[in-house]
Design a protein around this motif. Structure first.
Motif, PDB file in Angstrom:
ATOM      1  N   PHE A 194     -29.535  20.660  30.110  1.00  0.00           N
ATOM      2  CA  PHE A 194     -28.998  19.683  31.060  1.00  0.00           C
ATOM      3  C   PHE A 194     -28.137  20.353  32.124  1.00  0.00           C
ATOM      4  O   PHE A 194     -28.103  19.916  33.281  1.00  0.00           O
ATOM      5  CB  PHE A 194     -28.161  18.631  30.328  1.00  0.00           C
ATOM      6  N   ASP A 195     -27.416  21.403  31.741  1.00  0.00           N
ATOM      7  CA  ASP A 195     -26.489  22.058  32.670  1.00  0.00           C
ATOM      8  C   ASP A 195     -27.200  22.785  33.801  1.00  0.00           C
ATOM      9  O   ASP A 195     -26.565  23.162  34.790  1.00  0.00           O
ATOM     10  CB  ASP A 195     -25.570  23.029  31.918  1.00  0.00           C
ATOM     11  N   LYS A 196     -28.510  22.976  33.689  1.00  0.00           N
ATOM     12  CA  LYS A 196     -29.261  23.706  34.706  1.00  0.00           C
ATOM     13  C   LYS A 196     -30.184  22.799  35.517  1.00  0.00           C
ATOM     14  O   LYS A 196     -31.008  23.293  36.299  1.00  0.00           O
ATOM     15  CB  LYS A 196     -30.066  24.828  34.052  1.00  0.00           C
ATOM     16  N   LEU A 197     -30.063  21.497  35.334  1.00  0.00           N
ATOM     17  CA  LEU A 197     -30.938  20.536  36.013  1.00  0.00           C
ATOM     18  C   LEU A 197     -30.116  19.492  36.761  1.00  0.00           C
ATOM     19  O   LEU A 197     -28.968  19.218  36.404  1.00  0.00           O
ATOM     20  CB  LEU A 197     -31.841  19.834  34.990  1.00  0.00           C
ATOM     21  N   THR A 198     -30.718  18.918  37.795  1.00  0.00           N
ATOM     22  CA  THR A 198     -30.098  17.776  38.474  1.00  0.00           C
ATOM     23  C   THR A 198     -30.867  16.490  38.188  1.00  0.00           C
ATOM     24  O   THR A 198     -30.301  15.410  38.224  1.00  0.00           O
ATOM     25  CB  THR A 198     -30.044  17.998  39.997  1.00  0.00           C
ATOM     26  N   HIS A 199     -32.169  16.630  37.929  1.00  0.00           N
ATOM     27  CA  HIS A 199     -33.033  15.476  37.644  1.00  0.00           C
ATOM     28  C   HIS A 199     -34.018  15.859  36.546  1.00  0.00           C
ATOM     29  O   HIS A 199     -34.504  16.994  36.496  1.00  0.00           O
ATOM     30  CB  HIS A 199     -33.838  15.054  38.871  1.00  0.00           C
ATOM     31  N   ILE A 200     -34.319  14.896  35.675  1.00  0.00           N
ATOM     32  CA  ILE A 200     -35.373  15.063  34.674  1.00  0.00           C
ATOM     33  C   ILE A 200     -36.364  13.921  34.842  1.00  0.00           C
ATOM     34  O   ILE A 200     -35.987  12.741  34.843  1.00  0.00           O
ATOM     35  CB  ILE A 200     -34.804  15.060  33.243  1.00  0.00           C
ATOM     36  N   ASN A 201     -37.645  14.281  35.001  1.00  0.00           N
ATOM     37  CA  ASN A 201     -38.716  13.299  35.058  1.00  0.00           C
ATOM     38  C   ASN A 201     -39.447  13.312  33.720  1.00  0.00           C
ATOM     39  O   ASN A 201     -39.965  14.356  33.304  1.00  0.00           O
ATOM     40  CB  ASN A 201     -39.695  13.616  36.187  1.00  0.00           C
ATOM     41  N   LEU A 202     -39.489  12.176  33.052  1.00  0.00           N
ATOM     42  CA  LEU A 202     -40.127  12.087  31.743  1.00  0.00           C
ATOM     43  C   LEU A 202     -41.609  11.767  31.917  1.00  0.00           C
ATOM     44  O   LEU A 202     -41.985  10.766  32.518  1.00  0.00           O
ATOM     45  CB  LEU A 202     -39.436  11.010  30.899  1.00  0.00           C
ATOM     46  N   SER A 203     -42.430  12.642  31.371  1.00  0.00           N
ATOM     47  CA  SER A 203     -43.870  12.487  31.545  1.00  0.00           C
ATOM     48  C   SER A 203     -44.541  12.115  30.212  1.00  0.00           C
ATOM     49  O   SER A 203     -44.338  12.798  29.219  1.00  0.00           O
ATOM     50  CB  SER A 203     -44.451  13.809  32.061  1.00  0.00           C
ATOM     51  N   PHE A 204     -45.268  11.046  30.220  1.00  0.00           N
ATOM     52  CA  PHE A 204     -45.442  10.051  31.260  1.00  0.00           C
ATOM     53  C   PHE A 204     -45.242   8.674  30.647  1.00  0.00           C
ATOM     54  O   PHE A 204     -45.508   8.484  29.458  1.00  0.00           O
ATOM     55  CB  PHE A 204     -46.843  10.139  31.884  1.00  0.00           C
TER      56      PHE A 204
END
Length: 323
Positions: free
Chosen positions: A49-59
């Protein structure tokens, strides 16, 4: 008194540095696709989480009648952990491959209900918006009206609408549709693959990234702030004969199986097959390209990364947020 002044100035400097880092992270997106199914049971300590700004959950997709019957309550810990780190979470709809039922769902008589159902899912599970990954032949004459309608219901709730786009179906994406998105992730990969064994070679070069960005920036006039460059954490293998069955491996598997593979973009496997992927230097160059000509990097997909010092996500962060 002097000690108090020195302490006060030191505190101001620390706050200034922290704000500067925060601003830089908010200005450069790092968007990672992550399996929706895996997110339901993920060990949260292992999710970067500390290295991301957005997470897209697929699908996230409905059944063929348009019903969202999945119980997504198991995602609550994942979403809470992401939000605690300031990371936005969006379910991604459709995905690569054909979803013929989308043609029916996007028609005039069904579109409003489908859009409303997406809004309800977003509100119920505290998602931060919807990522539209409708690709290829799934894009039809109703796509534009669907995107316009979805944006109109999400925005009053301060929800994002984003999209994964690619140059392969550029003529199917209208300017009006593209204008609805808060930002778009450019899938600059899969220029060849196992489905095209007669065209062996790299599927995601730096030159591909430059050309794809140039088209959408220059010819479609998408501003830098609204486009994110996509990179792939996987490779495709071809050969040794044109008739040989092609293969795929994620980056983590490649560098674990072949020590030193992170230092190049291709390796020759014991059976003569050549595996093409992006190693550290190409990912570094693409991140610099994105800093100059886009507003972030998108990764397909996070679970394909390597651990430790060979992590491409870690490299992206070091390059993106360095001065």
């Amino acid at each position: 008194m002097k000690k108090q002044i020195v302490l006060f100035i030191s505190l101001l400097l620390l706050l200034s540095q922290a704000q500067g880092q925060s601003l830089k992270k908010s200005d450069f997106k790092v968007v990672g696709y992550y399996s929706l199914k895996a997110a339901m049971t993920a060990d949260l300590k292992t999710v970067p989480f500390d290295k991301l700004t957005h997470i897209n959950l697929s699908f996230l997709n409905p059944d063929t009648l348009g019903n969202f019957n999945q119980d997504l309550s198991a995602l609550e810990p994942f979403i809470k952990a992401a939000h605690k780190h300031g990371v936005k979470v969006l379910p991604s709809i459709a995905g690569g491959g054909r979803h013929e039922y989308y043609h029916k769902l996007l028609r005039d008589e069904n579109r409003a209900r489908f859009i409303n159902d997406l809004l309800l899912v977003s509100l119920k599970y505290n998602f931060d918006g919807i990522d539209v990954d409708i690709e290829g032949s799934d894009i039809d004459e109703n796509y534009e009206n669907f995107v316009v309608g979805l944006a109109s219901v999400l925005r009053p709730h301060k929800k994002l609408i984003t999209s994964a786009i690619a140059i392969f179906y550029k003529d199917q994406l209208s300017d009006r549709a593209l204008a609805q998105y808060d930002f778009m992730t450019l899938m600059s990969y899969d220029h060849t693959g196992p489905w095209r064994p007669s065209k062996p070679g790299p599927h995601s070069t730096y030159e591909h990234a430059m050309a794809d960005l140039d088209y959408f920036r220059s010819q479609r006039n998408i501003p830098k702030e609204k486009i994110v460059l996509g990179v792939g954490f996987y490779g495709y293998g071809f050969g040794p004969e044109l008739t040989s069955k092609a293969a795929s491996m994620n980056y983590g598997q490649i560098v674990k199986t072949f020590p030193g593979a992170e230092k190049t973009d291709q390796i020759t496997m014991p059976d003569g097959m050549i595996m093409y992927y992006n190693g550290e230097e190409t990912i570094r160059k693409k991140t610099l390209l994105a800093k100059e000509n886009a507003s972030g990097i998108m990764i397909w997909q996070i679970l394909g990364d390597a651990a430790g010092d060979r992590s491409l996500l870690g490299l992206i962060n070091r390059v993106a947020y360095s001065k």
